[in-house]
Design a protein around this motif. Sequence first.
Motif, PDB file in Angstrom:
ATOM      1  N   UNK A 203       2.895   1.147  34.333  1.00  0.00           N
ATOM      2  CA  UNK A 203       3.223   0.017  35.192  1.00  0.00           C
ATOM      3  C   UNK A 203       2.120  -1.031  35.115  1.00  0.00           C
ATOM      4  N   UNK A 204       2.465  -2.300  35.377  1.00  0.00           N
ATOM      5  CA  UNK A 204       1.445  -3.341  35.398  1.00  0.00           C
ATOM      6  C   UNK A 204       0.362  -3.032  36.438  1.00  0.00           C
ATOM      7  N   UNK A 205      -0.871  -3.484  36.217  1.00  0.00           N
ATOM      8  CA  UNK A 205      -1.976  -3.187  37.137  1.00  0.00           C
ATOM      9  C   UNK A 205      -1.714  -3.620  38.579  1.00  0.00           C
ATOM     10  N   UNK A 206      -0.960  -4.714  38.748  1.00  0.00           N
ATOM     11  CA  UNK A 206      -0.726  -5.230  40.093  1.00  0.00           C
ATOM     12  C   UNK A 206       0.459  -4.567  40.792  1.00  0.00           C
ATOM     13  N   UNK A 207       1.056  -3.581  40.165  1.00  0.00           N
ATOM     14  CA  UNK A 207       2.226  -2.909  40.732  1.00  0.00           C
ATOM     15  C   UNK A 207       1.841  -1.481  41.109  1.00  0.00           C
ATOM     16  N   UNK A 208       1.930  -1.157  42.395  1.00  0.00           N
ATOM     17  CA  UNK A 208       1.453   0.139  42.869  1.00  0.00           C
ATOM     18  C   UNK A 208       2.573   1.143  43.098  1.00  0.00           C
ATOM     19  N   UNK A 209       3.832   0.681  43.149  1.00  0.00           N
ATOM     20  CA  UNK A 209       4.930   1.577  43.482  1.00  0.00           C
ATOM     21  C   UNK A 209       6.148   1.304  42.598  1.00  0.00           C
ATOM     22  N   UNK A 210       6.785   2.379  42.168  1.00  0.00           N
ATOM     23  CA  UNK A 210       8.026   2.286  41.392  1.00  0.00           C
ATOM     24  C   UNK A 210       9.112   3.031  42.153  1.00  0.00           C
ATOM     25  N   UNK A 211      10.243   2.351  42.418  1.00  0.00           N
ATOM     26  CA  UNK A 211      11.353   2.962  43.149  1.00  0.00           C
ATOM     27  C   UNK A 211      12.515   3.205  42.181  1.00  0.00           C
ATOM     28  N   UNK A 212      12.934   4.460  42.095  1.00  0.00           N
ATOM     29  CA  UNK A 212      13.963   4.880  41.137  1.00  0.00           C
ATOM     30  C   UNK A 212      15.112   5.542  41.892  1.00  0.00           C
ATOM     31  N   UNK A 213      16.333   5.063  41.657  1.00  0.00           N
ATOM     32  CA  UNK A 213      17.535   5.656  42.241  1.00  0.00           C
ATOM     33  C   UNK A 213      18.175   6.565  41.196  1.00  0.00           C
ATOM     34  N   UNK A 214      18.404   7.829  41.569  1.00  0.00           N
ATOM     35  CA  UNK A 214      19.041   8.798  40.681  1.00  0.00           C
ATOM     36  C   UNK A 214      20.538   8.836  40.950  1.00  0.00           C
TER      37      UNK A 214
END
Length: 206
Positions: free
Chosen positions: A21-32
């Motif tokens: 992920x980019x350095x400025x992005x701290x969270x990734x939200x994934x829908x299964x």
Amino acid sequence: MFCLLTVSGVPQRLSRSFDFLPPNMSELRVVLLGNSWSERSSVGNFILRKIEFNPEEEPDHCLTVRGQLKEKEIVLINNPDLLSPNISKGKLREHVETCVSLSDPGPHVFLLVLQPEDFTEDHKQNIRRVLEKFGGRSFDRSLILISTPREEKPGFMEEYRQHPPLKDLIRKSKYRFLWRKNLELEQLLTRFGQIVKENNGEHLKL
């Protein structure tokens, strides 16, 4: 070196040099999403590197689990069977609204975990209906993960990739797909990162 993870294996460490992920992005939200709770849960546990979803016990509500990968937080939203032909419109709307709320302010990726031998035209239409409820740009953030069939045979990958409902969904998802067979976690996370980059690091506006 990056250590391989089997879907049911013991958690291993990612390479220190790996950043998805980019350095400025701290969270990734994934829908299964997909046509098997067991498959979705197994893949969710694979991503989290620990057992958080029970593949043997499907709940009647959406579940959210948070985990840490390379100092980034990943949020997985696992849904009950939204593709069932028996689900009522009211129940479907309720589950989607809950999923939207749990992924607030919006998901970055939709991971479609599909079993090819069980995937029907009805399943395809139901996936399209569910994604459309999230917004018209949902397919721009979709990645298809094709499960290994219960019985492998020579040429099964090409055969299932040409399966009409699955082939159409792959095309709709801009040919973003992976096979679960021999899947490496780094490979999957890299695809997540590509989708994030293609959408300029922005989540889906709900």
